[in-house]
Design a protein around this motif. Structure first.
Motif, PDB file in Angstrom:
ATOM      1  N   ILE B 226     -12.848  23.041 -55.838  1.00 55.12           N
ATOM      2  CA  ILE B 226     -11.542  22.506 -55.367  1.00 55.12           C
ATOM      3  C   ILE B 226     -10.301  23.210 -56.268  1.00 55.12           C
ATOM      4  O   ILE B 226      -9.349  23.640 -55.730  1.00 55.12           O
ATOM      5  CB  ILE B 226     -11.232  20.991 -55.428  1.00 55.12           C
ATOM      6  N   GLU B 227     -10.567  23.663 -57.320  1.00 54.77           N
ATOM      7  CA  GLU B 227      -9.471  24.229 -58.268  1.00 54.77           C
ATOM      8  C   GLU B 227      -9.325  25.844 -57.696  1.00 54.77           C
ATOM      9  O   GLU B 227      -8.375  26.210 -57.509  1.00 54.77           O
ATOM     10  CB  GLU B 227      -9.948  24.380 -59.745  1.00 54.77           C
ATOM     11  N   LYS B 230      -7.939  24.923 -53.863  1.00 58.15           N
ATOM     12  CA  LYS B 230      -6.734  23.927 -53.814  1.00 58.15           C
ATOM     13  C   LYS B 230      -7.190  22.960 -52.616  1.00 58.15           C
ATOM     14  O   LYS B 230      -6.090  22.474 -52.051  1.00 58.15           O
ATOM     15  CB  LYS B 230      -5.703  24.625 -53.504  1.00 58.15           C
ATOM     16  N   PRO B 232      -7.750  19.529 -51.540  1.00 53.32           N
ATOM     17  CA  PRO B 232      -7.621  18.084 -52.121  1.00 53.32           C
ATOM     18  C   PRO B 232      -9.072  17.327 -51.677  1.00 53.32           C
ATOM     19  O   PRO B 232      -9.907  17.671 -50.846  1.00 53.32           O
ATOM     20  CB  PRO B 232      -6.519  17.105 -51.301  1.00 53.32           C
ATOM     21  N   HIS B 247      -7.121  13.993 -61.831  1.00 58.70           N
ATOM     22  CA  HIS B 247      -7.099  15.147 -61.380  1.00 58.70           C
ATOM     23  C   HIS B 247      -5.874  15.428 -60.268  1.00 58.70           C
ATOM     24  O   HIS B 247      -5.811  14.729 -59.422  1.00 58.70           O
ATOM     25  CB  HIS B 247      -8.510  15.876 -60.862  1.00 58.70           C
ATOM     26  N   ARG B 248      -5.190  16.527 -60.394  1.00 54.90           N
ATOM     27  CA  ARG B 248      -4.009  16.417 -59.328  1.00 54.90           C
ATOM     28  C   ARG B 248      -4.558  16.530 -57.952  1.00 54.90           C
ATOM     29  O   ARG B 248      -3.863  16.469 -56.952  1.00 54.90           O
ATOM     30  CB  ARG B 248      -3.047  17.468 -59.902  1.00 54.90           C
ATOM     31  N   LEU B 249      -6.058  17.105 -57.778  1.00 50.79           N
ATOM     32  CA  LEU B 249      -6.347  17.063 -56.322  1.00 50.79           C
ATOM     33  C   LEU B 249      -6.994  15.873 -55.859  1.00 50.79           C
ATOM     34  O   LEU B 249      -7.265  15.750 -54.751  1.00 50.79           O
ATOM     35  CB  LEU B 249      -7.289  18.556 -56.188  1.00 50.79           C
ATOM     36  N   TRP B 336      -1.182  26.386 -53.631  1.00 49.63           N
ATOM     37  CA  TRP B 336      -0.654  25.185 -53.309  1.00 49.63           C
ATOM     38  C   TRP B 336       0.133  25.225 -52.088  1.00 49.63           C
ATOM     39  O   TRP B 336       1.540  25.629 -52.172  1.00 49.63           O
ATOM     40  CB  TRP B 336       0.186  24.844 -54.617  1.00 49.63           C
ATOM     41  N   ASN B 340      -0.800  20.534 -49.212  1.00 47.77           N
ATOM     42  CA  ASN B 340      -1.044  19.897 -50.619  1.00 47.77           C
ATOM     43  C   ASN B 340      -0.065  19.279 -50.849  1.00 47.77           C
ATOM     44  O   ASN B 340      -0.131  18.227 -51.588  1.00 47.77           O
ATOM     45  CB  ASN B 340      -1.502  21.055 -51.776  1.00 47.77           C
ATOM     46  N   THR B 343      -0.524  15.953 -49.196  1.00 43.48           N
ATOM     47  CA  THR B 343      -1.169  14.968 -49.624  1.00 43.48           C
ATOM     48  C   THR B 343      -0.641  14.428 -51.000  1.00 43.48           C
ATOM     49  O   THR B 343      -0.912  13.072 -51.417  1.00 43.48           O
ATOM     50  CB  THR B 343      -2.697  15.470 -49.767  1.00 43.48           C
ATOM     51  N   ASP B 344      -0.108  15.292 -51.761  1.00 42.53           N
ATOM     52  CA  ASP B 344       0.524  14.928 -53.073  1.00 42.53           C
ATOM     53  C   ASP B 344       1.438  13.642 -52.926  1.00 42.53           C
ATOM     54  O   ASP B 344       1.575  12.796 -53.979  1.00 42.53           O
ATOM     55  CB  ASP B 344       0.928  16.215 -53.789  1.00 42.53           C
TER      56      ASP B 344
END
Lengths: 159, 577
Positions: B226-227, B230, B232, B247-249, B336, B340, B343-344
């Motif tokens: 995922i990192e 990117k 999610p 985790h931000r994702l 990003w 992203n 979803t964020d």
């Protein structure tokens, strides 16, 4: 709902049969017939099953049968034309008065007269399931007292 | 060597260092042999169900095979719930049950039950040992089957005469003989290529991770994936902890009690990549409307999972860790992007809330939140089943894999305490907390004594709302508030169709859990005040031995968000706040 013929290859152990039947029951599977017998290798059995179910359900069942730790191979031969399949029928007919007509049917279908008494005629027939269906249908007017059929056995053809 | 000695030696060779069990007539020889070995710690539980769950908890926490030994008949049948629990969640445990003498099998002997037949539908595989010569290979195969491929429980039914019979040439086998059992580990490169292309071309990809991430030990690989890309991720109950919850994702847990960000993303994505998840009905909700805008990709070690519930466009059969490692170099690094940001934004818009300040009673969410803040990152949480389980899933900050032990598939109340015991035995240095409801804790409460006597320092947090809360919640929402038999205080004088606590409710809660704890030699603490939650938790956590902390929480609190049964995953009830 479709009819599926499945061949399962297993080692010769009764517990495996229990496991297979258990799995079929737990999936709500409708088993129409089942034959189990040894093959050219006495340690290996082949089970021939005819089951009814929707395509996705039967597909899932086949995958799960394959997942069992002791099944060696599972194949669905329903749509495979490369298999030769046969079924055995034993039938007892009542109407002895019309024996000549019955004999004619026996000859036409290349069936075999197994036994004849004052009250009934016993016939055996080997052939495809549809041939057996037709034979039974044609014998009906003569009064079928009893019949048993083996269910389908199949062997892969040479092509 | 006798059969019992062979069994013990085989267990040692398989690396077993702890067994949970309960002796009985037909396993005396095994327990006798176990008592002569130093390498295996045998924990006597107070019920066979406790032993099965403890072995399961041990397996979930460590990734090793958990072992449980019980006697024939009732001993064996008492493990059934434990075996089914492990099967549904793909947990490797081995249940060895005693059996009556071989010659007596089938004659309805004392404590005889057809365990092979009972265990068959709920096991990955099972064995009935008929001759002593088979025993070593059966044990070898049982361990191999339990831990390889898609893990699962294996039952070995062992007649008592075999445990006392002798075998001269005993050698523990090095290999198994299972021609029909070959789990696919390495995926087909063609399938992988198709998945990589789909990921590289997707505009709105979403990863839906499940318990398979943990089973495969692929948490780090998923994190790398995922990192790099990117993409999610949403993670099911069984997979929580595989990616840290902060985790931000990470968009949250999806499903019936999922986070809105997770559920909305599932129905909005154009590529849903299921990694070791099985499209369970508690996740998908209404299948007809589930992820309708997405292509479905499914990576799983079990071919029977592909296409079981949802039609799959891309399937990859293989071990997840292996699949991701193979895919990684082929995947384009992601930036990003718009997806992203979307979803964020969802994640920020729908944060989970509760308002403790406006409540005089303790809110259960608050207790979970405080536990999450007070414990260190190494803590293992076990739960029972019901509202507290969902609050734990939603409000606890899951940081590490194999740190949330919960019965996801079967939903077994009474799982938490024995599972926590199993985990605590495996990791005596780590804090292990069993979060429970007042209904669930009573289902295996006898294990309090096991904890006390064996000095197993499990911390039990009971959220007592005096109801079978989750069922009561369904009754409130879908059965016109008729709390039929879900109030644990209901007595003979109560109205049969009670719809909530009355002002003059004459009944007190039974049992007094603090007293029960203390009667078992476990420290008991209780509070009804929000202001005391922290001090109770702090006291409980610093206590050396086992502790039961009872939090009297708001009785009619509901778990939200919630997707009503039959509704689509995005038709969430968000709750009052």
């Amino acid at each position: 709902m479709q009819k599926h013929t499945i061949i399962i290859t297993i080692p010769n152990q009764i517990t495996i049969l229990t496991r297979i039947i258990g799995l079929l029951c737990s999936k709500g599977c409708n088993v129409k017939n089942i034959i189990g017998a040894p093959t050219e290798n006495p340690d290996i059995y082949k089970l021939h099953l005819e089951i009814h179910g929707s395509k996705p359900r039967v597909e899932l069942i086949i995958k799960q049968l394959n997942n069992l730790a002791d099944t060696l191979k599972v194949v669905d031969i329903s749509h495979n034309t490369n298999y030769i399949s046969r079924e055995l029928l034993l039938v007892k007919v009542n109407d002895i008065n019309k024996s000549s007509e019955i004999f004619q049917l026996i000859n036409t279908f290349k069936a075999k007269l197994v036994d004849i008494t004052r009250t009934d005629i016993t016939i055996d027939l080997t052939g495809s399931s549809s041939k057996i269906d037709r034979f039974i249908d044609l014998l009906k007017p003569y009064g079928i007292k009893e019949f048993v059929r083996s269910g389908k056995l199949a062997l892969k053809g040479n092509q | 060597m006798t059969g019992a000695q062979i069994l013990v030696d085989s267990l040692k060779k398989e690396g077993v260092d702890v067994i949970f069990g309960y002796p009985g007539g037909s396993v005396i020889p095994i327990f006798d042999a176990l008592s002569h070995t130093k390498e295996i710690n045998v924990i006597l539980t107070r019920h066979e169900q406790g032993a099965a769950h403890a072995a399961d908890g041990y397996a979930r926490a460590t990734g090793k095979v958990g072992v449980c030994i019980v006697t024939s008949g009732p001993g064996a049948t008492n493990t059934i719930t434990g075996i089914a629990t492990a099967k549904m969640d793909s947990i490797p445990i081995i249940i060895i049950s005693g059996q009556v003498q071989t010659k007596a099998i089938g004659f309805d002997a004392f404590q005889e039950v057809n365990m092979a037949g009972l265990a068959m539908p709920i096991c990955k595989h099972n064995f009935l040992v008929k001759k002593i010569d088979e025993l070593p290979l059966i044990i070898k195969e049982a361990f191999h089957i339990a831990r390889s491929g898609r893990p699962g429980p294996v039952s070995i039914d062992l007649p008592v005469d075999i445990t006392i019979a002798s075998l001269r040439n005993y050698n523990y086998p090095k290999t198994t003989s299972l021609p029909g059992y070959k789990p696919t580990i390495k995926a087909n490169p063609h399938q992988i290529k198709k998945l990589v292309e789909a990921i590289n071309h997707a505009q709105r990809p979403l990863i839906y991770g499940g318990g398979g991430i943990i089973g495969s030990g692929a948490s780090q690989e998923v994190l790398n994936l995922i990192e790099k890309t990117k993409i999610p991720i949403v993670i099911t109950l069984m997979g929580l902890g595989s990616v840290p919850s902060d985790h931000r994702l990470f968009l949250g847990m999806p499903g019936m009690h999922g986070k809105p960000s997770a559920n909305y993303a599932m129905n909005d994505c154009d590529l849903l990549i299921a990694l070791g998840a099985r499209f369970d009905d508690r996740v998908t909700c209404n299948l007809k409307t589930f992820a309708k805008r997405a292509k479905i990709a499914h990576v799983d070690i079990d071919p029977a999972e592909i296409g079981k519930n949802v039609k799959t466009d891309i399937s990859v059969i293989g071990d997840l860790k292996n699949v991701i490692t193979t895919m990684m170099p082929l995947l384009k690094p992601g930036k990003w992007n718009e997806w992203n940001r979307k979803t964020d934004a969802l994640k920020k818009k729908y944060t989970l809330k509760y308002n403790q300040k406006q409540n005089e009673e303790i809110l259960p969410q608050y207790v979970i939140d405080r536990i999450s803040h007070l414990v260190d990152t190494d803590t293992i949480i076990a739960t029972d089943v019901g509202q507290h389980q969902m609050w734990t899933a939603l409000f606890f900050n899951h940081r590490k894999p194999r740190s949330l032990l919960t019965s996801g598939g079967l939903g077994t109340m009474g799982f938490g305490l024995p599972a926590a015991m199993g985990a605590s035995i495996a990791y005596p240095e780590r804090t292990v907390i069993s979060i429970s409801g007042d209904g669930s804790i009573q289902m295996n409460i006898q294990e309090l004594a096991t904890c006390a006597i064996n000095k197993i320092p499990v911390k039990i947090a009971v959220l007592n709302n005096s109801y079978l809360g989750m069922v009561r919640q369904w009754q409130e929402l879908f059965w016109k508030g008729n709390y039929a038999k879900t109030c644990l205080k209901q007595g003979p004088d109560c109205p049969k169709n009670c719809s909530g606590p009355r002002k003059n409710c004459p009944y007190v809660y039974r049992p007094n859990l603090v007293k029960v704890a203390e009667a078992n030699g476990v420290k008991g603490l209780r509070t009804e005040k929000p202001s005391e939650v922290d001090s109770v938790l702090e006291e409980g956590l610093k206590t050396r031995g086992p502790v039961l902390m009872e939090f009297m929480v708001k009785p009619l609190e509901n778990v939200y968000p919630m997707v009503p049964p039959g509704k689509s995953i995005d038709e969430l009830i968000l709750g009052k706040d």
